[in-house]
Design an enzyme around this catalytic site. Structure first.
Site, mmCIF file in Angstrom:
data_model
loop_
_atom_site.group_PDB
_atom_site.id
_atom_site.type_symbol
_atom_site.label_atom_id
_atom_site.label_comp_id
_atom_site.label_asym_id
_atom_site.label_seq_id
_atom_site.Cartn_x
_atom_site.Cartn_y
_atom_site.Cartn_z
ATOM 1 C CG ASN A 172 -0.453 -0.089 2.497
ATOM 2 O OD1 ASN A 172 0.710 -0.419 2.653
ATOM 3 N ND2 ASN A 172 -1.250 0.208 3.496
ATOM 4 C CB ALA A 197 4.251 -6.070 -1.380
ATOM 5 N N GLY A 248 2.740 -4.847 7.641
ATOM 6 C CA GLY A 248 1.780 -5.668 6.908
ATOM 7 C C GLY A 248 0.655 -6.097 7.821
ATOM 8 C CD GLU A 270 5.089 0.614 12.718
ATOM 9 O OE1 GLU A 270 3.895 0.892 12.886
ATOM 10 O OE2 GLU A 270 6.002 1.138 13.385
ATOM 11 C CB CYS A 304 -1.941 0.648 8.297
ATOM 12 S SG CYS A 304 -0.701 1.934 8.366
HETATM 13 P P1 NAP Z 1 0.564 -8.830 4.133
HETATM 14 O O1 NAP Z 1 -0.203 -9.817 3.361
HETATM 15 O O2 NAP Z 1 0.841 -9.120 5.554
HETATM 16 O O3 NAP Z 1 1.921 -8.616 3.315
HETATM 17 C C1 NAP Z 1 2.923 -7.742 3.746
HETATM 18 C C2 NAP Z 1 4.278 -8.277 3.337
HETATM 19 O O4 NAP Z 1 4.500 -9.529 3.988
HETATM 20 C C3 NAP Z 1 4.423 -8.534 1.845
HETATM 21 O O5 NAP Z 1 5.743 -8.245 1.461
HETATM 22 C C4 NAP Z 1 4.162 -10.027 1.747
HETATM 23 O O6 NAP Z 1 4.776 -10.609 0.628
HETATM 24 C C5 NAP Z 1 4.834 -10.506 3.016
HETATM 25 N N1 NAP Z 1 4.376 -11.811 3.498
HETATM 26 C C6 NAP Z 1 3.192 -12.438 3.288
HETATM 27 N N2 NAP Z 1 3.191 -13.642 3.915
HETATM 28 C C7 NAP Z 1 4.409 -13.780 4.519
HETATM 29 C C8 NAP Z 1 5.012 -14.799 5.324
HETATM 30 N N3 NAP Z 1 4.388 -15.921 5.649
HETATM 31 N N4 NAP Z 1 6.277 -14.581 5.761
HETATM 32 C C9 NAP Z 1 6.939 -13.457 5.448
HETATM 33 N N5 NAP Z 1 6.418 -12.455 4.705
HETATM 34 C C10 NAP Z 1 5.162 -12.606 4.257
HETATM 35 O O7 NAP Z 1 -0.117 -7.412 4.136
HETATM 36 P P2 NAP Z 1 -0.618 -6.563 2.899
HETATM 37 O O8 NAP Z 1 -1.932 -7.080 2.472
HETATM 38 O O9 NAP Z 1 0.458 -6.430 1.881
HETATM 39 O O10 NAP Z 1 -0.764 -5.117 3.584
HETATM 40 C C11 NAP Z 1 -1.938 -4.711 4.182
HETATM 41 C C12 NAP Z 1 -1.832 -4.788 5.691
HETATM 42 O O11 NAP Z 1 -0.700 -4.048 6.133
HETATM 43 C C13 NAP Z 1 -3.020 -4.140 6.360
HETATM 44 O O12 NAP Z 1 -3.437 -4.924 7.447
HETATM 45 C C14 NAP Z 1 -2.465 -2.819 6.858
HETATM 46 O O13 NAP Z 1 -3.154 -2.290 7.964
HETATM 47 C C15 NAP Z 1 -1.072 -3.192 7.189
HETATM 48 N N6 NAP Z 1 -0.204 -1.998 7.189
HETATM 49 C C16 NAP Z 1 0.266 -1.554 8.385
HETATM 50 C C17 NAP Z 1 1.058 -0.413 8.431
HETATM 51 C C18 NAP Z 1 1.582 0.093 9.739
HETATM 52 O O14 NAP Z 1 2.480 0.937 9.699
HETATM 53 N N7 NAP Z 1 1.094 -0.368 10.874
HETATM 54 C C19 NAP Z 1 1.375 0.261 7.250
HETATM 55 C C20 NAP Z 1 0.882 -0.228 6.048
HETATM 56 C C21 NAP Z 1 0.094 -1.374 6.045
HETATM 57 P P3 NAP Z 1 3.951 -10.908 -0.724
HETATM 58 O O15 NAP Z 1 3.511 -9.602 -1.233
HETATM 59 O O16 NAP Z 1 4.979 -11.514 -1.585
HETATM 60 O O17 NAP Z 1 2.831 -11.807 -0.349
#
Ligand code: NAP
Length: 498
Positions: A172, A197, A248, A270, A304
């Protein structure tokens, strides 16, 4: 240096994007390990606005992740030994290059992620601001002297770089989530292996191309793309890695937390949010509407910290809903590169389905669709920005992060009730409220269980303030001087025999 895509591109979306870049070499289709561009492009990156494949990137393996960690391990001693000023100067050059190429970086970002170009430029600027801030902060990693308890001894605490760091970032914010981690790490003297990502690796690769130009030595900043679980496992379990920074979902954050426990690694998380946005009777309604728009609909609600559930107090409820929906109905949906577009596509069809699920559940409970409520006639993952009124406090949307352009407005009666509703969540990233009563401002800001609170503002992110959550929204802080703490260890030294 391996030639950038230009040398190989056929007549394709990649060459069309390249032709619009001032520096076509910023579009990369290789990973970067130990100062070399490596891997074979095989995994498609699509433009969510057109559905067209932009480019292919490598699918690296767990073994490649190990190679990258070992490169970072070899590079660490020399990088850590540079003076703070030397590291600061290199980061400053990186910042200058990011700013000099901000239009190109924004175009790459919009092409892979979908957000409107103006927002992409804003993200590149805040991404650069982290690099600038930590270039300055590199020179302020101070230790302390401690009043001694023994006349013959002197006590100090010094702060040293933690070592090799893993970083995993979401789609995002494909630019700023990277610089928010990598720049404090490099400033402290750490080396990094980053996995961006899969949907949005191109911003990451462009950033490392600029870091290379800025003089970041080989092995100091490495990027790998590929299947996330095996790569994440290496980053969490390799003995050389001492810190993993992740942004994430909470679901994946918990997996990493478990994996990192094996080697007792320090972790920065985060994670997801479920931000409440509260408008009290005494608020400036127009300001609250502006705040709700920027908080809820920025990045099509895929932020997020974006307002997930909106609470408006009885007396101003109708006025707030009317004014908000009027503005939302005027938003222009389209390809983020088109003039005047404020709402691009969502990242994929699963994102659309989640928004639809939340709307259907709220409507089943008696909510009314005031504006939007359905897929856009543009097709693909475009969705009409939506406002729902008369949403019940127990609707699905008040418990789950929607991550889409949906504003459910819930009615409330008094301050204590709304604070209880806000805090009835396992998440605690951001909260927002609008009020002009100074007593209430203090009471509510202190009572909300979240890492960040926006009072009379829907936009709170800045490089100078600590960003992060409480409860299941995460651990640690990014940005500000506290953002450096993640990347240093405190070492206590006693010098006796004085
Ligand atoms: P996500 O599915 O958790 O993916 C985030 C990252 O983790 C991607 O690089 C993904 O790789 C990787 N990943 C997925 N499964 C993994 C595993 N088993 N082991 C290691 N890495 C893994 O999240 P998203 O859908 O991209 O992002 C949305 C989420 O992020 C929302 O919940 C949002 O609130 C949160 N977010 C939080 C913040 C904050 O600062 N708190 C900021 C932005 C977003 P792939 O893309 O290759 O699957």
């Amino acid at each position: 240096m391996t030639p950038p895509v230009a040398a190989r591109a056929t007549q394709s979306a990649a060459s069309s994007l390249q032709s619009r870049l001032k520096d076509p070499s910023l579009l990369r289709d290789r990973c970067y390990i130990d100062g070399a561009w490596v891997g074979t492009p095989e995994f498609a990156v699509n433009n969510p606005a057109t559905g067209v494949e932009l480019i292919k990137i490598p699918q690296l393996s767990a073994d490649d992740a190990t190679t990258a960690v070992e490169a970072a391990e070899r590079a660490f001693p020399a990088w850590a030994k540079l003076t703070a000023k030397q590291r600061s100067n290199i980061l400053r050059k990186w910042f200058d290059l990011i700013i000099a190429n901000r239009e190109d970086l924004a175009l790459i970002l919009t092409s892979e992620q979908g957000k409107p170009l103006a927002e992409a430029l804003g993200e590149v600027d805040i991404g650069a601001a982290y690099v600038e801030f930590f270039a300055e902060e590199a020179r302020r990693v101070y230790g302390e002297t401690i009043p001694t308890q023994r006349p013959d001894a002197r006590l100090l605490a010094i702060r040293q770089p933690i070592g090799v760091c893993g970083a995993i970032t979401p789609w995002n914010f494909p630019n700023s989530m990277i610089t928010r981690k990598v720049s404090p790490a490099l400033a402290a003297g750490c080396t990094v292996v980053l996995k961006p990502a899969n949907e949005t690796p191109l911003s990451a690769l462009a950033l490392v191309a600029l870091a290379e130009k800025a003089g970041v030595p080989k092995g100091v900043f490495n990027i790998i793309t590929g299947d996330a679980p095996p790569i994440g496992k290496v980053l969490c379990e390799h003995p050389a890695v001492r810190f993993v920074g992740f942004t994430g979902s909470t679901e994946v954050g918990k997996i990493l937390y478990r994996q990192a426990s094996v080697g007792v690694k320090k972790l920065g998380l985060e994670l997801g949010g479920n931000a409440p946005f509260v408008v009290f009777d005494d608020a400036d309604i127009d300001a609250a509407v502006e705040g709700a728009i920027v908080s809820k609909y920025r990045n099509m609600g895929q932020t997020c910290v974006c307002a997930n559930r909106l609470y408006a107090q009885d007396k101003i409820y109708d006025a707030f809903v009317t004014k908000l929906s009027k503005k939302v109905a005027e938003m222009k949906i389209g390809d983020g590169t088109e003039q005047g577009v404020t709402q691009g596509p969502l990242i994929n069809m699963e994102a659309i389905e989640k928004v639809e699920r939340h709307i259907a559940d709220a409507v089943k409970g008696g909510a009314k669709i005031v504006t939007g409520g359905k897929r856009s006639s543009l097709g693909r993952s475009f969705f009409e920005p939506t406002v729902l009124s008369d949403v019940r406090p127990d609707a699905l949307v008040s418990h789950e992060e929607t991550f889409g352009p949906l504003a459910p407005v819930i009615r409330f009666k008094d301050e204590a009730d709304v604070i209880a509703m806000c805090n009835a969540s396992p998440f605690g990233l951001a909260s927002y409220f609008y009020s002009r009563d100074i007593g209430r401002v203090w009471r509510v800001a202190e009572a909300l269980e979240s890492g960040m609170v926006g009072v009379n503002s829907g936009l709170i992110t800045t490089e100078v303030a600590p960003f992060g959550g409480v409860k299941e929204s995460g651990l640690g802080r990014e940005g500000s001087r506290h953002g450096m703490d993640e990347y240093v260890e405190i070492k206590y030294v006693m010098m006796a025999g004085v």
